[in-house]
Design a protein around this motif. Structure first.
Motif, PDB file in Angstrom:
ATOM      1  N   ARG A 139      54.315  49.407  35.399  1.00  0.00           N
ATOM      2  CA  ARG A 139      53.715  47.981  35.319  1.00  0.00           C
ATOM      3  C   ARG A 139      54.361  47.229  36.315  1.00  0.00           C
ATOM      4  O   ARG A 139      53.865  46.009  37.018  1.00  0.00           O
ATOM      5  CB  ARG A 139      53.530  47.669  34.059  1.00  0.00           C
TER       6      ARG A 139
ATOM      7  N   TRP B  82      51.937  42.083  43.021  1.00  0.00           N
ATOM      8  CA  TRP B  82      51.148  41.042  42.831  1.00  0.00           C
ATOM      9  C   TRP B  82      52.125  39.667  43.444  1.00  0.00           C
ATOM     10  O   TRP B  82      51.785  38.714  44.039  1.00  0.00           O
ATOM     11  CB  TRP B  82      51.203  40.867  41.196  1.00  0.00           C
TER      12      TRP B  82
ATOM     13  N   LYS C 221      42.890  39.121  42.731  1.00  0.00           N
ATOM     14  CA  LYS C 221      41.771  39.831  42.055  1.00  0.00           C
ATOM     15  C   LYS C 221      41.971  41.297  42.141  1.00  0.00           C
ATOM     16  O   LYS C 221      42.474  41.807  43.337  1.00  0.00           O
ATOM     17  CB  LYS C 221      40.605  39.325  42.358  1.00  0.00           C
ATOM     18  N   LEU C 222      41.938  42.035  41.228  1.00  0.00           N
ATOM     19  CA  LEU C 222      41.835  43.611  41.277  1.00  0.00           C
ATOM     20  C   LEU C 222      40.290  44.215  40.815  1.00  0.00           C
ATOM     21  O   LEU C 222      39.818  43.741  39.767  1.00  0.00           O
ATOM     22  CB  LEU C 222      42.714  43.957  40.572  1.00  0.00           C
TER      23      LEU C 222
ATOM     24  N   GLU D  65      48.357  44.510  31.981  1.00  0.00           N
ATOM     25  CA  GLU D  65      49.440  43.796  32.859  1.00  0.00           C
ATOM     26  C   GLU D  65      48.491  42.795  33.919  1.00  0.00           C
ATOM     27  O   GLU D  65      49.206  41.560  34.050  1.00  0.00           O
ATOM     28  CB  GLU D  65      49.911  44.904  34.046  1.00  0.00           C
ATOM     29  N   CYS D  66      47.440  42.968  34.109  1.00  0.00           N
ATOM     30  CA  CYS D  66      46.447  41.989  34.854  1.00  0.00           C
ATOM     31  C   CYS D  66      46.403  40.820  34.039  1.00  0.00           C
ATOM     32  O   CYS D  66      46.399  39.748  34.483  1.00  0.00           O
ATOM     33  CB  CYS D  66      45.063  42.633  35.014  1.00  0.00           C
ATOM     34  N   LYS D  67      46.250  40.946  32.678  1.00  0.00           N
ATOM     35  CA  LYS D  67      45.911  39.867  31.984  1.00  0.00           C
ATOM     36  C   LYS D  67      47.248  39.018  31.635  1.00  0.00           C
ATOM     37  O   LYS D  67      47.295  37.773  31.730  1.00  0.00           O
ATOM     38  CB  LYS D  67      45.546  40.104  30.497  1.00  0.00           C
TER      39      LYS D  67
ATOM     40  N   ILE E 228      45.929  38.071  36.490  1.00  0.00           N
ATOM     41  CA  ILE E 228      45.134  38.615  37.502  1.00  0.00           C
ATOM     42  C   ILE E 228      43.468  38.741  37.285  1.00  0.00           C
ATOM     43  O   ILE E 228      43.382  39.302  36.302  1.00  0.00           O
ATOM     44  CB  ILE E 228      45.668  40.086  38.262  1.00  0.00           C
ATOM     45  N   ASP E 229      42.629  38.207  37.978  1.00  0.00           N
ATOM     46  CA  ASP E 229      41.311  38.547  37.796  1.00  0.00           C
ATOM     47  C   ASP E 229      40.917  39.724  38.018  1.00  0.00           C
ATOM     48  O   ASP E 229      41.511  40.575  39.118  1.00  0.00           O
ATOM     49  CB  ASP E 229      40.429  37.381  38.579  1.00  0.00           C
ATOM     50  N   TYR E 230      40.057  40.373  37.204  1.00  0.00           N
ATOM     51  CA  TYR E 230      39.723  41.957  37.487  1.00  0.00           C
ATOM     52  C   TYR E 230      38.141  42.089  37.199  1.00  0.00           C
ATOM     53  O   TYR E 230      37.761  41.308  36.441  1.00  0.00           O
ATOM     54  CB  TYR E 230      40.437  42.920  36.839  1.00  0.00           C
TER      55      TYR E 230
ATOM     56  N   TYR F  25      41.935  49.201  43.343  1.00  0.00           N
ATOM     57  CA  TYR F  25      42.800  49.734  42.648  1.00  0.00           C
ATOM     58  C   TYR F  25      42.223  51.149  42.401  1.00  0.00           C
ATOM     59  O   TYR F  25      41.325  51.124  41.611  1.00  0.00           O
ATOM     60  CB  TYR F  25      43.250  49.168  41.567  1.00  0.00           C
TER      61      TYR F  25
END
Length: 310
Positions: A13, A20, A27-28, A41-43, A47-49, A73
């Protein structure tokens, strides 16, 4: 160490957090078939995903063009994604991140941000490597591992089941851990490993299982010999997984959260339900592989016969 030239971090992570911060990722594009730790980890990093699908060969089915600040990714499931395919995707999408957590011995494609984790392969409590062309400008705190080694030492002298709760707790520990350097203890342990010998054993075990079970495997695997686990996909995989526990064969579910994101008619749901990741690691030899094969074949036949009589 293997991957000695990479950035050494405390966990996978943190490798994503490192990218990042250095790449300014906004965004991913993530595959539906994915460990929830990446989504979490995005949250955490805000990071928008957006999810995309994978196909019958575990290949990415991504047809969109990446917008500014967006990255694709890629998860290299069981080492099924070749470096030639990664190179093609790099040319096509440019901004890609390769997750080689399931392909430790596959070297990265030059110029492609690639991450590896150590816990899935070796007796360490943490550790990850990241290949990238950018460097973090701020200093990082160094992690410490000594207090998280108890379950590993215990599993060496007693049964793994006695320390399963500690193993799970160690995995959960990294949910809120900040980005750190790899601990000195983990680095030292990783310097004492016979990597070529371990790779050879894992490939031999993978090849043995594929030779014995490949004709019944619903997955379309390529000829590359994997080194993580052997993914055997069969109808009623969840039921067979439960029955295997009675044979002292403990098969994880990769990944249960996928069934929350996907509907039952999606291929990724079936992957999470019916792929049995069979152990092939360096603790085991041909005798162990044959025990697994015999158990699998017996249970598959049993389940098929039960279906016929219903």
């Amino acid at each position: 160490m293997f991957h000695d030239s990479a950035v050494a971090l405390n966990c996978g992570r943190s490798a994503l957090a490192y990218l990042w911060e250095t790449k300014k990722i906004q965004k991913l594009y993530l595959p539906y078939f994915l460990c929830d730790s990446v989504v979490n980890e995005c949250k955490k990093l805000k990071i928008d995903y957006q999810f995309y699908h994978v196909g019958p060969k575990l290949e990415p089915l991504f047809a969109e063009s990446s917008s500014e600040g967006a990255w694709l990714y890629l998860v290299n499931y069981y080492g099924q994604l070749s470096n030639e395919e990664i190179s093609r995707l790099k040319v096509q999408y440019d901004r890609i991140i390769v997750d080689n957590a399931q392909s430790y011995f596959q070297m990265p494609v030059e110029g492609v941000d690639t991450l590896y984790t150590c816990r899935k392969y070796f007796g360490v409590a943490d550790g990850a490597f990241l290949y990238t062309d950018t460097q973090l400008e701020r200093p990082l705190e160094r992690d410490e591992s000594h207090e998280r080694m108890h379950f590993l030492l215990g599993r060496f002298e007693r049964s793994a089941s006695e320390f399963y709760s500690e193993y799970v707790a160690n995995n959960d520990f990294f949910d809120n851990e900040p980005l750190k350097k790899m601990s000195r203890l983990t680095q030292n342990l990783l310097r004492g490993i016979d990597y070529s010998g371990i790779e050879k054993i894992r490939k031999k075990n993978f090849a043995f299982l594929h030779r014995e079970l490949g004709h019944k495997n619903q997955l379309c695997l390529n000829e590359n010999e994997g080194t993580f686990m052997y993914p055997f996909m069969t109808q009623n995989g969840a039921l067979i997984r439960k029955k295997l526990q009675q044979e002292k064969i403990y098969i994880p579910t990769l990944w249960p959260s996928v069934k929350e994101w996907c509907s039952e008619d999606m291929l990724e749901y079936k992957y999470a339900e019916d792929i049995l990741p069979l152990p092939i690691d360096q603790r085991y030899g041909e005798k162990d592989m044959m025990y697994i094969v015999n158990s699998i074949q017996k249970l598959v036949s049993l389940v098929e016969s039960e279906e016929c009589t219903q």
